[in-house]
Design an enzyme around this catalytic site. Sequence first.
Site, PDB file in Angstrom:
ATOM      1  N   SER A 190       1.405  -1.102  -0.145  1.00  0.00           N
ATOM      2  CA  SER A 190       0.180  -0.442   0.269  1.00  0.00           C
ATOM      3  C   SER A 190       0.588   1.494   0.001  1.00  0.00           C
ATOM      4  O   SER A 190       1.868   1.104   0.434  1.00  0.00           O
ATOM      5  CB  SER A 190      -1.354   0.015   0.453  1.00  0.00           C
ATOM      6  OG  SER A 190      -1.787   1.021   1.475  1.00  0.00           O
ATOM      7  N   TYR A 203      -2.083  -1.148  10.088  1.00  0.00           N
ATOM      8  CA  TYR A 203      -1.881  -1.587   9.249  1.00  0.00           C
ATOM      9  C   TYR A 203      -0.562  -0.859   8.344  1.00  0.00           C
ATOM     10  O   TYR A 203      -0.107  -1.449   7.439  1.00  0.00           O
ATOM     11  CB  TYR A 203      -2.980  -0.918   8.373  1.00  0.00           C
ATOM     12  CG  TYR A 203      -3.580  -1.166   7.090  1.00  0.00           C
ATOM     13  CD1 TYR A 203      -4.051  -2.059   6.351  1.00  0.00           C
ATOM     14  CD2 TYR A 203      -3.270  -0.177   6.286  1.00  0.00           C
ATOM     15  CE1 TYR A 203      -3.915  -2.541   5.272  1.00  0.00           C
ATOM     16  CE2 TYR A 203      -3.457  -0.362   4.769  1.00  0.00           C
ATOM     17  CZ  TYR A 203      -4.456  -1.496   4.395  1.00  0.00           C
ATOM     18  OH  TYR A 203      -4.872  -1.049   3.365  1.00  0.00           O
TER      19      TYR A 203
HETATM   20  P1  NAD Z   1     -11.418  -5.927   0.462  1.00  0.00           P
HETATM   21  O1  NAD Z   1     -12.045  -6.119   1.711  1.00  0.00           O
HETATM   22  O2  NAD Z   1     -12.380  -6.286  -1.252  1.00  0.00           O
HETATM   23  O3  NAD Z   1     -10.471  -7.435   0.256  1.00  0.00           O
HETATM   24  C1  NAD Z   1      -9.873  -7.887   1.146  1.00  0.00           C
HETATM   25  C2  NAD Z   1     -10.200  -9.520   1.149  1.00  0.00           C
HETATM   26  O4  NAD Z   1      -9.022  -9.991   2.556  1.00  0.00           O
HETATM   27  C3  NAD Z   1     -10.944  -9.285   1.794  1.00  0.00           C
HETATM   28  O5  NAD Z   1     -12.071  -9.802   0.810  1.00  0.00           O
HETATM   29  C4  NAD Z   1     -11.028 -10.834   2.602  1.00  0.00           C
HETATM   30  O6  NAD Z   1     -11.315 -12.228   1.562  1.00  0.00           O
HETATM   31  C5  NAD Z   1      -9.389 -11.246   2.610  1.00  0.00           C
HETATM   32  N1  NAD Z   1      -9.430 -11.594   4.250  1.00  0.00           N
HETATM   33  C6  NAD Z   1      -8.739 -10.857   5.042  1.00  0.00           C
HETATM   34  N2  NAD Z   1      -9.457 -11.121   6.392  1.00  0.00           N
HETATM   35  C7  NAD Z   1      -8.895 -11.861   6.164  1.00  0.00           C
HETATM   36  C8  NAD Z   1      -8.317 -13.465   6.972  1.00  0.00           C
HETATM   37  N3  NAD Z   1      -8.985 -13.250   7.943  1.00  0.00           N
HETATM   38  N4  NAD Z   1      -8.597 -14.492   6.162  1.00  0.00           N
HETATM   39  C9  NAD Z   1      -8.643 -14.815   4.863  1.00  0.00           C
HETATM   40  N5  NAD Z   1      -8.655 -13.344   4.181  1.00  0.00           N
HETATM   41  C10 NAD Z   1      -9.357 -12.581   4.626  1.00  0.00           C
HETATM   42  O7  NAD Z   1     -10.487  -4.989   0.020  1.00  0.00           O
HETATM   43  P2  NAD Z   1      -9.360  -4.176  -0.418  1.00  0.00           P
HETATM   44  O8  NAD Z   1      -9.154  -3.183  -1.004  1.00  0.00           O
HETATM   45  O9  NAD Z   1      -9.537  -4.299  -2.240  1.00  0.00           O
HETATM   46  O10 NAD Z   1      -8.387  -5.035  -0.505  1.00  0.00           O
HETATM   47  C11 NAD Z   1      -7.185  -6.088  -0.798  1.00  0.00           C
HETATM   48  C12 NAD Z   1      -5.506  -5.640  -0.208  1.00  0.00           C
HETATM   49  O11 NAD Z   1      -5.557  -4.106  -1.581  1.00  0.00           O
HETATM   50  C13 NAD Z   1      -5.237  -5.724   0.720  1.00  0.00           C
HETATM   51  O12 NAD Z   1      -4.158  -6.157   1.215  1.00  0.00           O
HETATM   52  C14 NAD Z   1      -5.373  -3.816   0.924  1.00  0.00           C
HETATM   53  O13 NAD Z   1      -4.601  -3.991   2.738  1.00  0.00           O
HETATM   54  C15 NAD Z   1      -4.556  -3.843  -0.314  1.00  0.00           C
HETATM   55  N6  NAD Z   1      -5.301  -2.592  -0.136  1.00  0.00           N
HETATM   56  C16 NAD Z   1      -6.419  -2.210  -0.444  1.00  0.00           C
HETATM   57  C17 NAD Z   1      -5.938  -0.783  -0.944  1.00  0.00           C
HETATM   58  C18 NAD Z   1      -7.818   0.443  -0.840  1.00  0.00           C
HETATM   59  O14 NAD Z   1      -7.565   1.700  -0.811  1.00  0.00           O
HETATM   60  N7  NAD Z   1      -9.011   0.029  -1.308  1.00  0.00           N
HETATM   61  C19 NAD Z   1      -5.096   0.777  -0.590  1.00  0.00           C
HETATM   62  C20 NAD Z   1      -4.274  -0.213  -0.810  1.00  0.00           C
HETATM   63  C21 NAD Z   1      -4.198  -0.990  -0.349  1.00  0.00           C
END
Ligand code: NAD
Length: 298
Positions: A190, A203
Amino acid sequence: MATDQLTFQNPVERFPEITPPKQDQAEPGLDAELVPQTDRGEHSYRGTGRLQGRRALITGADSGIGAAVAIAFAREGADVALSYLPAEEEDAQYISRVIEESGRTALLLPGDLADAEYCSAVVDEAAAGLGGLDALVNNAGRQISVEQVEDLDDEQWASTFEVNIRAIYRVSKAALRHLEPGATIVNSTSIQAYNPSPHLLDYASTKAAINNFTKGLGQQLAPRGIRVNAVAPGPIWTPLQVSDGQPKDALPDFGKNTPLGRAGQPTELAPAYVFLTSPESSYVIGETLNVNGGTPSP
Ligand code: NAD
Ligand code: MG
């Protein structure tokens, strides 16, 4: 109708600037209930055969960025195993249908990545079900906003590290039982790794760790022909944000402070994961590809 990622277009206007209403979902959130809905590429991602015959395991593949990556991988010719929490079955079923309609196999493997046994079993089940494994995307993550460090309890600190970085170590290690030269690992880090928000102490720390782990493991596995890289998203509209990932007051302005002026959509992340998984990036190792709407990053 969304235009595909290969069509000439203005990035400012490719997707509308959104002003999400304040909303709350229990962790983990569901794409099915997110307002507004996101674009995961189901109607627009056009593959060009860049992952033909590949067999991929993607964690957090039910929703958000992971779902967009799963769709893109399938459209590029890969079969995909989806890891997600049991509570996310509805989202996973939807993505599974999109993958099958794209002519590829989707294997559903629900479980909790905080559980060491699942971290190992999910890899073996993916390899058994897909006839091997040559691509891993460690994308799952949890993000819970806490304003004051006094209110950030030990349990949350441990759980965030367990899911966000310890599971990457465990799943990657288990995957090495199956990965052959040419295989790839891509980790979701991130912009928080370099530019931490004060309310995301746990985080953001895990994301800095993921960047570092990626550079170390990348060097270790390079001589074995296995490449490890990362993608660092900026503000992307996903269920993570409404299940306490952000303070509620911040939701309407989410992503507006980027140079592009709008939040990103999950499908805008997919090409970065495709590039780092495809053999065309053979000389790219330990790299973090920033996909954040223009915010400077080291
Ligand atoms: P999202 O909620 O759609 O995806 C996160 C997923 O993590 C969930 O769908 C879930 O399946 C999984 N997860 C969480 N806890 C879990 C557990 N205990 N066991 C198994 N699976 C688990 O959200 P997203 O934003 O698409 O996130 C995906 C990745 O992108 C993450 O690593 C997040 O940190 C990263 N990210 C997101 C953003 C943003 O702005 N959305 C920015 C930077 C990084
Ligand atoms: Mg989800």
